[in-house]
Write a protein that holds these residues in place. Sequence first.
Motif, mmCIF file in Angstrom:
data_model
loop_
_atom_site.group_PDB
_atom_site.id
_atom_site.type_symbol
_atom_site.label_atom_id
_atom_site.label_comp_id
_atom_site.label_asym_id
_atom_site.label_seq_id
_atom_site.Cartn_x
_atom_site.Cartn_y
_atom_site.Cartn_z
ATOM 1 N N ILE A 252 0.834 -1.194 0.000
ATOM 2 C CA ILE A 252 0.000 0.000 0.000
ATOM 3 C C ILE A 252 0.877 1.254 0.000
ATOM 4 O O ILE A 252 0.604 2.223 -0.714
ATOM 5 N N ALA A 253 1.940 1.241 0.807
ATOM 6 C CA ALA A 253 2.843 2.387 0.855
ATOM 7 C C ALA A 253 3.494 2.621 -0.499
ATOM 8 O O ALA A 253 3.621 3.762 -0.957
ATOM 9 N N THR A 254 3.894 1.557 -1.168
ATOM 10 C CA THR A 254 4.509 1.689 -2.486
ATOM 11 C C THR A 254 3.503 2.238 -3.492
ATOM 12 O O THR A 254 3.844 3.081 -4.329
ATOM 13 N N ALA A 255 2.266 1.771 -3.427
ATOM 14 C CA ALA A 255 1.234 2.292 -4.323
ATOM 15 C C ALA A 255 1.058 3.796 -4.132
ATOM 16 O O ALA A 255 0.898 4.547 -5.096
ATOM 17 N N ALA A 256 1.094 4.248 -2.883
ATOM 18 C CA ALA A 256 0.970 5.679 -2.598
ATOM 19 C C ALA A 256 2.163 6.445 -3.154
ATOM 20 O O ALA A 256 2.009 7.541 -3.713
ATOM 21 N N ARG A 257 3.349 5.888 -3.023
ATOM 22 C CA ARG A 257 4.554 6.553 -3.547
ATOM 23 C C ARG A 257 4.546 6.633 -5.068
ATOM 24 O O ARG A 257 5.217 7.482 -5.659
ATOM 25 N N GLN A 258 3.814 5.749 -5.701
ATOM 26 C CA GLN A 258 3.677 5.796 -7.160
ATOM 27 C C GLN A 258 2.659 6.851 -7.602
ATOM 28 O O GLN A 258 2.413 7.008 -8.795
ATOM 29 N N GLY A 259 2.085 7.559 -6.659
ATOM 30 C CA GLY A 259 1.127 8.616 -6.982
ATOM 31 C C GLY A 259 -0.322 8.204 -6.879
ATOM 32 O O GLY A 259 -1.226 9.024 -7.094
ATOM 33 N N ASN A 260 -0.589 6.944 -6.544
ATOM 34 C CA ASN A 260 -1.967 6.485 -6.395
ATOM 35 C C ASN A 260 -2.549 6.946 -5.060
ATOM 36 O O ASN A 260 -1.832 7.098 -4.073
ATOM 37 N N ARG A 261 -3.850 7.159 -5.046
ATOM 38 C CA ARG A 261 -4.542 7.494 -3.805
ATOM 39 C C ARG A 261 -5.196 6.237 -3.245
ATOM 40 O O ARG A 261 -5.873 5.510 -3.972
ATOM 41 N N ILE A 262 -4.987 6.008 -1.963
ATOM 42 C CA ILE A 262 -5.485 4.805 -1.306
ATOM 43 C C ILE A 262 -6.407 5.206 -0.165
ATOM 44 O O ILE A 262 -6.024 5.988 0.715
ATOM 45 N N GLY A 278 0.516 2.589 12.032
ATOM 46 C CA GLY A 278 1.178 3.763 11.500
ATOM 47 C C GLY A 278 0.680 4.252 10.166
ATOM 48 O O GLY A 278 1.281 5.151 9.570
ATOM 49 N N LEU A 279 -0.419 3.695 9.660
ATOM 50 C CA LEU A 279 -0.866 4.087 8.327
ATOM 51 C C LEU A 279 -1.606 5.421 8.309
ATOM 52 O O LEU A 279 -1.674 6.061 7.273
ATOM 53 N N ARG A 280 -2.151 5.854 9.423
ATOM 54 C CA ARG A 280 -2.975 7.064 9.403
ATOM 55 C C ARG A 280 -2.160 8.288 9.003
ATOM 56 O O ARG A 280 -2.651 9.185 8.327
ATOM 57 N N ARG A 281 -0.920 8.367 9.410
ATOM 58 C CA ARG A 281 -0.072 9.507 9.063
ATOM 59 C C ARG A 281 1.214 9.032 8.399
ATOM 60 O O ARG A 281 2.284 9.563 8.653
ATOM 61 N N PHE A 282 1.094 8.043 7.537
ATOM 62 C CA PHE A 282 2.283 7.499 6.877
ATOM 63 C C PHE A 282 2.579 8.256 5.593
ATOM 64 O O PHE A 282 3.701 8.670 5.337
ATOM 65 N N HIS A 283 1.579 8.419 4.746
ATOM 66 C CA HIS A 283 1.736 9.090 3.456
ATOM 67 C C HIS A 283 0.468 9.886 3.187
ATOM 68 O O HIS A 283 -0.631 9.438 3.494
ATOM 69 N N GLU A 284 0.622 11.067 2.610
ATOM 70 C CA GLU A 284 -0.548 11.913 2.381
ATOM 71 C C GLU A 284 -1.552 11.296 1.416
ATOM 72 O O GLU A 284 -2.718 11.691 1.388
ATOM 73 N N ASN A 285 -1.125 10.326 0.609
ATOM 74 C CA ASN A 285 -2.032 9.676 -0.338
ATOM 75 C C ASN A 285 -2.825 8.532 0.283
ATOM 76 O O ASN A 285 -3.634 7.900 -0.394
ATOM 77 N N ILE A 286 -2.582 8.242 1.558
ATOM 78 C CA ILE A 286 -3.286 7.155 2.247
ATOM 79 C C ILE A 286 -4.221 7.761 3.284
ATOM 80 O O ILE A 286 -3.806 8.553 4.128
ATOM 81 N N SER A 287 -5.484 7.391 3.218
ATOM 82 C CA SER A 287 -6.441 7.854 4.216
ATOM 83 C C SER A 287 -7.207 6.662 4.776
ATOM 84 O O SER A 287 -7.376 5.645 4.099
ATOM 85 N N ILE A 288 -7.634 6.795 6.026
ATOM 86 C CA ILE A 288 -8.427 5.756 6.682
ATOM 87 C C ILE A 288 -9.791 6.342 7.028
ATOM 88 O O ILE A 288 -9.878 7.358 7.725
ATOM 89 N N GLN A 289 -10.847 5.727 6.515
ATOM 90 C CA GLN A 289 -12.208 6.171 6.780
ATOM 91 C C GLN A 289 -12.945 5.086 7.562
ATOM 92 O O GLN A 289 -13.066 3.959 7.090
ATOM 93 N N THR A 290 -13.408 5.434 8.741
ATOM 94 C CA THR A 290 -14.100 4.473 9.594
ATOM 95 C C THR A 290 -15.601 4.534 9.323
ATOM 96 O O THR A 290 -16.204 5.614 9.342
ATOM 97 N N LEU A 291 -16.214 3.377 9.087
ATOM 98 C CA LEU A 291 -17.631 3.315 8.762
ATOM 99 C C LEU A 291 -18.491 3.488 10.020
ATOM 100 O O LEU A 291 -18.047 3.252 11.143
ATOM 101 N N SER A 292 -19.724 3.883 9.794
ATOM 102 C CA SER A 292 -20.684 4.007 10.882
ATOM 103 C C SER A 292 -21.053 2.619 11.403
ATOM 104 O O SER A 292 -21.200 1.665 10.632
#
Length: 355
Positions: A252-262, A278-292
Amino acid sequence: MPNEPIDIIIPVWNRPIETRACLVSLVQNSSNARLILVDNSSDRETERMLEEFAEALDVRVLYLKNRVNEGFVRAVNRGLSCSETEYVAIVRQNSVVRPGWLDVLSGFLSQAPGTGIVVPHFLEKGGKKSFRVNEAPSEAMEISAADFAALLLRRSLLDSVGSFNEEMDGAFWCLLDYSCRTWRAGYRTCVVPKSVVERSAEVTLGSESRRAEHEQKIRTTFSKTWGDARAFCIHIPKGSDLTLAKDRFDLIATAARQGNRIMLVVHPSMATPLAKAGLRRFHENISIQTLSRLLPERSAVRTVAAFIEHGLPITQVSWGAEICCNNYGEPVAFSELEKLVNANQSTYYQRTIPH
């Protein structure tokens, strides 16, 4: 290595009032640094001001003059060719640096050998609003591209990848290209929020149609060199097996570094383990959305719909057997994402994914 000498390159073209404010802030807040002023054939008022600064600061300034305006990126590269310090900074003439900005950036680089470029946290002039993110991260985080408003890079990166591409503009695409080259050479690009610099929006020149035509040309060139970015929505439902997380997070980190949004769409019970990883603030292209908890399916539809606003082709990816929602195409298995990212890594970056 904060006490080592550092060169700061400042390309200048007119705008004497802003330039003076920038230079004053650099002199006051950049101890043990030499300023490399690259005058891009400015008007006489600006030229006179630069001459006064160079004379007053003596050995702390290297003053270079171009007979014609050669463009921002060429001016940057000329300054780089005259620098031999271990770390080199670039600052736009309309930026104002805050106290400690350079010590924080250089200190971070000295402790992070895998990082090649660092930028500060940017504020609008007056410090009221962040340009990059709504809330500045508390710790350093990887980003897709640096910013000429202020950046610091290490000499070994320059020796490895060379100077900036003068065929691109002096803004987003040029910097994105350089960060891709940085990653191909084995280095990361990071923001260090404890360093703060104020910046102003750049003045755009020329007609809107010509700028759009030029940007489309650059975008096409970039796409041929580095491939096209995509958006991936990965659903991590309740009870998901996170024993596979280490290898999958590397991918996932590599995908973000390739410019993809995750975007990781997660059940509430999975949010804390992922944050601890550590994924929440690892790369600006990675976001975590918690469902209701009450209406997870409706929450998932809204979340994915908002993600589509990035304007990239979106692919849903299942962590296991479950999927996020059926509204946005047939989901693919995580193994398909792995194949795509590995193929891009080999084709465009000539690297394998680190483990």
